[in-house]
Design a protein around this motif. Sequence first.
Motif, PDB file in Angstrom:
ATOM      1  N   ALA A   1       0.816  -1.225   0.000  1.00  0.00           N
ATOM      2  CA  ALA A   1       0.000   0.000   0.000  1.00  0.00           C
ATOM      3  C   ALA A   1       0.845   1.268   0.000  1.00  0.00           C
ATOM      4  CB  ALA A   1      -0.917  -0.013   1.233  1.00  0.00           C
ATOM      5  N   SER A   2       2.120   1.183  -0.371  1.00  0.00           N
ATOM      6  CA  SER A   2       2.996   2.352  -0.229  1.00  0.00           C
ATOM      7  C   SER A   2       2.811   3.396  -1.316  1.00  0.00           C
ATOM      8  CB  SER A   2       4.460   1.902  -0.256  1.00  0.00           C
ATOM      9  OG  SER A   2       4.744   1.297  -1.502  1.00  0.00           O
ATOM     10  N   ARG A   3       2.368   2.978  -2.496  1.00  0.00           N
ATOM     11  CA  ARG A   3       2.304   3.910  -3.639  1.00  0.00           C
ATOM     12  C   ARG A   3       1.372   3.318  -4.693  1.00  0.00           C
ATOM     13  NH1 ARG A   3       6.836   1.838  -7.056  1.00  0.00           N
ATOM     14  NH2 ARG A   3       7.800   0.203  -5.809  1.00  0.00           N
ATOM     15  N   GLY A   4       1.166   4.065  -5.758  1.00  0.00           N
ATOM     16  CA  GLY A   4       0.412   3.573  -6.896  1.00  0.00           C
ATOM     17  C   GLY A   4      -0.998   3.123  -6.540  1.00  0.00           C
TER      18      GLY A   4
ATOM     19  N   ARG B   1       6.662  -1.238   3.428  1.00  0.00           N
ATOM     20  CA  ARG B   1       7.981  -1.749   3.825  1.00  0.00           C
ATOM     21  C   ARG B   1       8.827  -0.712   4.524  1.00  0.00           C
ATOM     22  NH1 ARG B   1      10.403  -5.113  -1.195  1.00  0.00           N
ATOM     23  NH2 ARG B   1       9.654  -3.396  -2.507  1.00  0.00           N
ATOM     24  N   ARG B   2       8.444   0.563   4.437  1.00  0.00           N
ATOM     25  CA  ARG B   2       9.288   1.627   5.000  1.00  0.00           C
ATOM     26  C   ARG B   2       8.498   2.477   5.993  1.00  0.00           C
ATOM     27  NH1 ARG B   2      10.503   1.085  -0.396  1.00  0.00           N
ATOM     28  NH2 ARG B   2       8.627   2.289  -0.792  1.00  0.00           N
ATOM     29  N   ALA B   3       9.225   2.972   7.024  1.00  0.00           N
ATOM     30  CA  ALA B   3       8.573   3.770   8.070  1.00  0.00           C
ATOM     31  C   ALA B   3       7.917   5.027   7.489  1.00  0.00           C
ATOM     32  CB  ALA B   3       9.600   4.152   9.137  1.00  0.00           C
TER      33      ALA B   3
ATOM     34  N   LEU C   1       8.433 -12.537 -18.560  1.00  0.00           N
ATOM     35  CA  LEU C   1       8.435 -13.071 -17.193  1.00  0.00           C
ATOM     36  C   LEU C   1       7.217 -12.580 -16.401  1.00  0.00           C
ATOM     37  CD1 LEU C   1       9.717 -14.535 -14.807  1.00  0.00           C
ATOM     38  CD2 LEU C   1      11.315 -12.617 -14.549  1.00  0.00           C
ATOM     39  N   TYR C   2       6.917 -11.287 -16.537  1.00  0.00           N
ATOM     40  CA  TYR C   2       5.751 -10.719 -15.843  1.00  0.00           C
ATOM     41  C   TYR C   2       4.481 -11.438 -16.293  1.00  0.00           C
ATOM     42  CZ  TYR C   2       2.431  -7.002 -14.408  1.00  0.00           C
ATOM     43  OH  TYR C   2       1.400  -6.288 -13.846  1.00  0.00           O
ATOM     44  N   ARG C   3       4.346 -11.657 -17.613  1.00  0.00           N
ATOM     45  CA  ARG C   3       3.163 -12.345 -18.147  1.00  0.00           C
ATOM     46  C   ARG C   3       3.004 -13.723 -17.494  1.00  0.00           C
ATOM     47  NH1 ARG C   3       1.029 -10.137 -22.759  1.00  0.00           N
ATOM     48  NH2 ARG C   3       2.284  -8.469 -23.635  1.00  0.00           N
TER      49      ARG C   3
ATOM     50  N   ARG D   1      -1.443   4.945 -14.671  1.00  0.00           N
ATOM     51  CA  ARG D   1      -0.274   5.829 -14.495  1.00  0.00           C
ATOM     52  C   ARG D   1       0.269   5.709 -13.066  1.00  0.00           C
ATOM     53  NH1 ARG D   1      -3.602   8.916 -17.944  1.00  0.00           N
ATOM     54  NH2 ARG D   1      -4.558  10.090 -16.249  1.00  0.00           N
ATOM     55  N   THR D   2       1.257   4.818 -12.918  1.00  0.00           N
ATOM     56  CA  THR D   2       1.950   4.615 -11.641  1.00  0.00           C
ATOM     57  C   THR D   2       3.418   4.432 -11.995  1.00  0.00           C
ATOM     58  OG1 THR D   2       1.765   2.222 -11.832  1.00  0.00           O
ATOM     59  CG2 THR D   2      -0.034   3.345 -10.677  1.00  0.00           C
ATOM     60  N   ASP D   3       4.239   4.148 -10.979  1.00  0.00           N
ATOM     61  CA  ASP D   3       5.652   3.855 -11.273  1.00  0.00           C
ATOM     62  C   ASP D   3       5.746   2.684 -12.246  1.00  0.00           C
ATOM     63  OD1 ASP D   3       6.419   5.861  -9.566  1.00  0.00           O
ATOM     64  OD2 ASP D   3       6.756   4.520  -7.857  1.00  0.00           O
TER      65      ASP D   3
HETATM   66  N1  LIG Z   1       0.082   0.092 -13.366  1.00  0.00           N
HETATM   67  C1  LIG Z   1      -0.447  -0.725 -14.271  1.00  0.00           C
HETATM   68  O1  LIG Z   1      -0.705  -0.328 -15.434  1.00  0.00           O
HETATM   69  C2  LIG Z   1      -0.779  -2.156 -13.919  1.00  0.00           C
HETATM   70  C3  LIG Z   1      -1.388  -2.938 -14.909  1.00  0.00           C
HETATM   71  C4  LIG Z   1      -1.728  -4.259 -14.623  1.00  0.00           C
HETATM   72  C5  LIG Z   1      -1.495  -4.772 -13.353  1.00  0.00           C
HETATM   73  N2  LIG Z   1      -0.888  -3.999 -12.407  1.00  0.00           N
HETATM   74  C6  LIG Z   1      -0.661  -4.615 -11.079  1.00  0.00           C
HETATM   75  O2  LIG Z   1      -1.216  -3.805 -10.067  1.00  0.00           O
HETATM   76  C7  LIG Z   1      -0.442  -3.910  -8.856  1.00  0.00           C
HETATM   77  C8  LIG Z   1      -0.010  -2.510  -8.404  1.00  0.00           C
HETATM   78  O3  LIG Z   1       0.704  -1.908  -9.466  1.00  0.00           O
HETATM   79  P1  LIG Z   1       1.219  -0.397  -9.452  1.00  0.00           P
HETATM   80  O4  LIG Z   1       1.093   0.069 -10.848  1.00  0.00           O
HETATM   81  O5  LIG Z   1       0.601   0.375  -8.346  1.00  0.00           O
HETATM   82  O6  LIG Z   1       2.771  -0.686  -9.175  1.00  0.00           O
HETATM   83  P2  LIG Z   1       3.885   0.183  -8.419  1.00  0.00           P
HETATM   84  O7  LIG Z   1       3.562   1.622  -8.541  1.00  0.00           O
HETATM   85  O8  LIG Z   1       5.174  -0.320  -8.946  1.00  0.00           O
HETATM   86  O9  LIG Z   1       3.688  -0.268  -6.891  1.00  0.00           O
HETATM   87  C9  LIG Z   1       3.983  -1.602  -6.537  1.00  0.00           C
HETATM   88  C10 LIG Z   1       3.542  -1.827  -5.096  1.00  0.00           C
HETATM   89  O10 LIG Z   1       3.892  -3.185  -4.742  1.00  0.00           O
HETATM   90  C11 LIG Z   1       4.662  -3.122  -3.544  1.00  0.00           C
HETATM   91  N3  LIG Z   1       5.632  -4.206  -3.437  1.00  0.00           N
HETATM   92  C12 LIG Z   1       6.509  -4.638  -4.360  1.00  0.00           C
HETATM   93  N4  LIG Z   1       7.292  -5.602  -3.836  1.00  0.00           N
HETATM   94  C13 LIG Z   1       6.885  -5.765  -2.540  1.00  0.00           C
HETATM   95  C14 LIG Z   1       7.311  -6.580  -1.481  1.00  0.00           C
HETATM   96  N5  LIG Z   1       8.346  -7.429  -1.599  1.00  0.00           N
HETATM   97  N6  LIG Z   1       6.659  -6.498  -0.291  1.00  0.00           N
HETATM   98  C15 LIG Z   1       5.642  -5.641  -0.132  1.00  0.00           C
HETATM   99  N7  LIG Z   1       5.189  -4.808  -1.095  1.00  0.00           N
HETATM  100  C16 LIG Z   1       5.817  -4.880  -2.287  1.00  0.00           C
HETATM  101  C17 LIG Z   1       5.397  -1.784  -3.641  1.00  0.00           C
HETATM  102  O11 LIG Z   1       5.935  -1.428  -2.366  1.00  0.00           O
HETATM  103  P3  LIG Z   1       7.355  -0.637  -2.231  1.00  0.00           P
HETATM  104  O12 LIG Z   1       7.050   0.823  -2.414  1.00  0.00           O
HETATM  105  O13 LIG Z   1       7.811  -0.985  -0.862  1.00  0.00           O
HETATM  106  O14 LIG Z   1       8.267  -1.157  -3.325  1.00  0.00           O
HETATM  107  C18 LIG Z   1       4.264  -0.890  -4.127  1.00  0.00           C
HETATM  108  O15 LIG Z   1       3.388  -0.556  -3.073  1.00  0.00           O
HETATM  109  C19 LIG Z   1       0.741  -4.815  -9.202  1.00  0.00           C
HETATM  110  O16 LIG Z   1       0.474  -6.128  -8.770  1.00  0.00           O
HETATM  111  C20 LIG Z   1       0.796  -4.762 -10.727  1.00  0.00           C
HETATM  112  O17 LIG Z   1       1.387  -5.910 -11.292  1.00  0.00           O
HETATM  113  C21 LIG Z   1      -0.538  -2.703 -12.659  1.00  0.00           C
END
Ligand SMILES: NC(=O)c1ccc[n+]([C@@H]2O[C@H](COP(=O)([O-])OP(=O)(O)OC[C@H]3O[C@@H](n4cnc5c(N)ncnc54)[C@H](OP(=O)(O)O)[C@@H]3O)[C@@H](O)[C@H]2O)c1
Length: 223
Positions: free
Chosen positions: A9-12, A33-35, A144-146, A179-181
């Motif tokens: 839940a840290s971002r995105g 994962r971070r304070a 790999l992601y797929r 639109r996320t990281d």
């Molecule tokens: N954005 C897209 O277009 C998209 C499309 C399809 C599916 N998704 C899926 O949606 C989900 C969220 O994506 P997002 O776009 O928000 O990605 P993101 O911005 O890269 O954020 C990823 C999140 O996962 C957490 N995470 C990664 N490794 C972790 C670990 N070892 N332990 C705990 N938390 C961990 C990150 O925490 P940290 O900050 O600590 O790294 C962050 O909160 C993902 O499963 C992604 O595959 C995204």
Amino acid sequence: MSTVLVIGASRGIGLEFVRQYAADGARVIGTVRRAEDAARLRELGAKPLLFDVLDEAAVAELGAQLHGETLDIAIYNAGVYGPRTSAVSAPGGLDFDAVMHTNVRAPMQIIPQLASLLAAGGKLAVLSSRMGSISLMSSTSGWLYRVSKAALNSALRAAAIELGTQGIVCIAFHPGWVRTDMGGAGADIDAATSVAGMRRVLASANASQNGKFLNFNGEQLAW
Ligand SMILES: NC(=O)c1ccc[n+]([C@@H]2O[C@H](COP(=O)([O-])OP(=O)(O)OC[C@H]3O[C@@H](n4cnc5c(N)ncnc54)[C@H](OP(=O)(O)O)[C@@H]3O)[C@@H](O)[C@H]2O)c1
């Protein structure tokens, strides 16, 4: 008041789930994962839990950490993309292990613990991706992601068979291209739109959605 757990839940997208559910008056537990990320969740009115899905001891203890909670909604959102490949090229072992651990092994370790914390009628969602659909596949990018998201889909589908008998509704979501990281600045939609859509789907989900692969707007996707 409903209780919502967001893992990652840290971002995105994960942070946006926390923001929207907390703004709606839900009791929200978010893992980070971070304070400094914990502090941000507190500002939003959520309860942070420091948790890394790659930490074997912490994963084994998650159920005990949450003992006494009854969850209405649990969301496994944590995910990594891994190498940004465009061809069918062999993944390195470290990349393979990191992606498969975060996207597949950890949810397979965590879902059984969530099953005993979820209320009857509760909802379990995993953040999958359309890129994990075998039948809709038309590109080799992010090989790999797929593969990892196809495996996550399989894990969710099997879990739905078992958890469905407890009245829990299990859904694999494609959140859209967001639109996320991970999604990048050029993606189609913002996190607020994606999460609002998934929340609407979750709010109205019933047994007929159990074990389905759904777009953020509720449209059904082929596995
Ligand atoms: N954005 C897209 O277009 C998209 C499309 C399809 C599916 N998704 C899926 O949606 C989900 C969220 O994506 P997002 O776009 O928000 O990605 P993101 O911005 O890269 O954020 C990823 C999140 O996962 C957490 N995470 C990664 N490794 C972790 C670990 N070892 N332990 C705990 N938390 C961990 C990150 O925490 P940290 O900050 O600590 O790294 C962050 O909160 C993902 O499963 C992604 O595959 C995204």
